[in-house]
Design an enzyme around this catalytic site. Structure first.
Site, PDB file in Angstrom:
ATOM      1  N   CYS A   1       0.771  -1.298  -0.006  1.00 34.77           N
ATOM      2  CA  CYS A   1      -0.140   0.086  -0.060  1.00 34.77           C
ATOM      3  C   CYS A   1       0.821   1.237  -0.089  1.00 34.77           C
ATOM      4  O   CYS A   1       0.492   2.279  -0.759  1.00 34.77           O
ATOM      5  CB  CYS A   1      -1.015  -0.143   1.195  1.00 34.77           C
ATOM      6  SG  CYS A   1      -0.274  -0.049   2.960  1.00 34.77           S
TER       7      CYS A   1
ATOM      8  N   HIS B   1      -2.615   0.974   7.100  1.00 36.56           N
ATOM      9  CA  HIS B   1      -3.255   0.646   5.656  1.00 36.56           C
ATOM     10  C   HIS B   1      -3.295   2.176   5.161  1.00 36.56           C
ATOM     11  O   HIS B   1      -3.998   3.068   5.704  1.00 36.56           O
ATOM     12  CB  HIS B   1      -4.351  -0.212   5.547  1.00 36.56           C
ATOM     13  CG  HIS B   1      -4.450  -0.622   3.929  1.00 36.56           C
ATOM     14  ND1 HIS B   1      -3.751  -1.148   3.296  1.00 36.56           N
ATOM     15  CD2 HIS B   1      -5.753  -0.426   3.263  1.00 36.56           C
ATOM     16  CE1 HIS B   1      -4.186  -1.318   2.091  1.00 36.56           C
ATOM     17  NE2 HIS B   1      -5.436  -0.859   2.115  1.00 36.56           N
TER      18      HIS B   1
ATOM     19  N   HIS C   1      -6.394   0.940  -3.829  1.00 36.49           N
ATOM     20  CA  HIS C   1      -5.316   0.528  -2.813  1.00 36.49           C
ATOM     21  C   HIS C   1      -4.646  -0.724  -2.981  1.00 36.49           C
ATOM     22  O   HIS C   1      -5.228  -1.763  -3.857  1.00 36.49           O
ATOM     23  CB  HIS C   1      -5.959   0.522  -1.309  1.00 36.49           C
ATOM     24  CG  HIS C   1      -7.085  -0.432  -1.246  1.00 36.49           C
ATOM     25  ND1 HIS C   1      -7.356  -1.356   0.057  1.00 36.49           N
ATOM     26  CD2 HIS C   1      -8.127  -0.569  -2.110  1.00 36.49           C
ATOM     27  CE1 HIS C   1      -8.128  -2.044  -0.326  1.00 36.49           C
ATOM     28  NE2 HIS C   1      -8.692  -1.723  -1.329  1.00 36.49           N
TER      29      HIS C   1
END
Length: 119
Positions: free
Chosen positions: A25, A77, A89
């Site tokens: 990510c 994240h 993502h």
């Protein structure tokens, strides 16, 4: 936003920093910001969360970063907001870069913050 969408279906790789080898990510965010805006963003999702200016959910613009607690630790994240309550993502080792919705139950429950790197 267009750079992010161009990476859809790119494989995930923990610590990955380029599409050929796979991206995680934060690697995805760093790669896109470097190519699309010439901004050098480095570090983990938590490191990226310390940069930029906080943005409220109602004020999100395409290109802003959205942060989640997905590993029982803050800012574990990150994704890039693309508009219409959606973000791009690199979710995990079982997935590929994809688009999800901020209001999807899983992400809505784990949403922590948003930051903009633009004025």
């Amino acid at each position: 936003m267009f750079y992010a969408l161009g990476l859809l279906d790119t494989g995930y790789r923990f610590g990955g920093k380029n599409p050929e080898a796979g991206l995680d990510c934060s690697g995805m965010v760093s790669f896109i910001y470097d190519r699309a805006a010439g901004l050098r963003l480095t570090g983990s999702a938590a490191d990226l969360a310390q940069k930029g200016r906080p943005v409220g959910s109602a004020d999100l613009r395409p290109g802003d970063l959205v942060f989640f607690n997905t590993l029982n630790r803050p800012y574990s994240h990150v994704g890039i907001y693309i508009g219409d309550n959606r973000f791009v993502h690199a979710p995990n080792s079982r997935g590929k870069i994809r688009v999800d919705r901020l209001d999807a139950r899983y992400y809505a429950e784990r949403f922590e913050a948003a930051r903009t790197m633009f004025d």
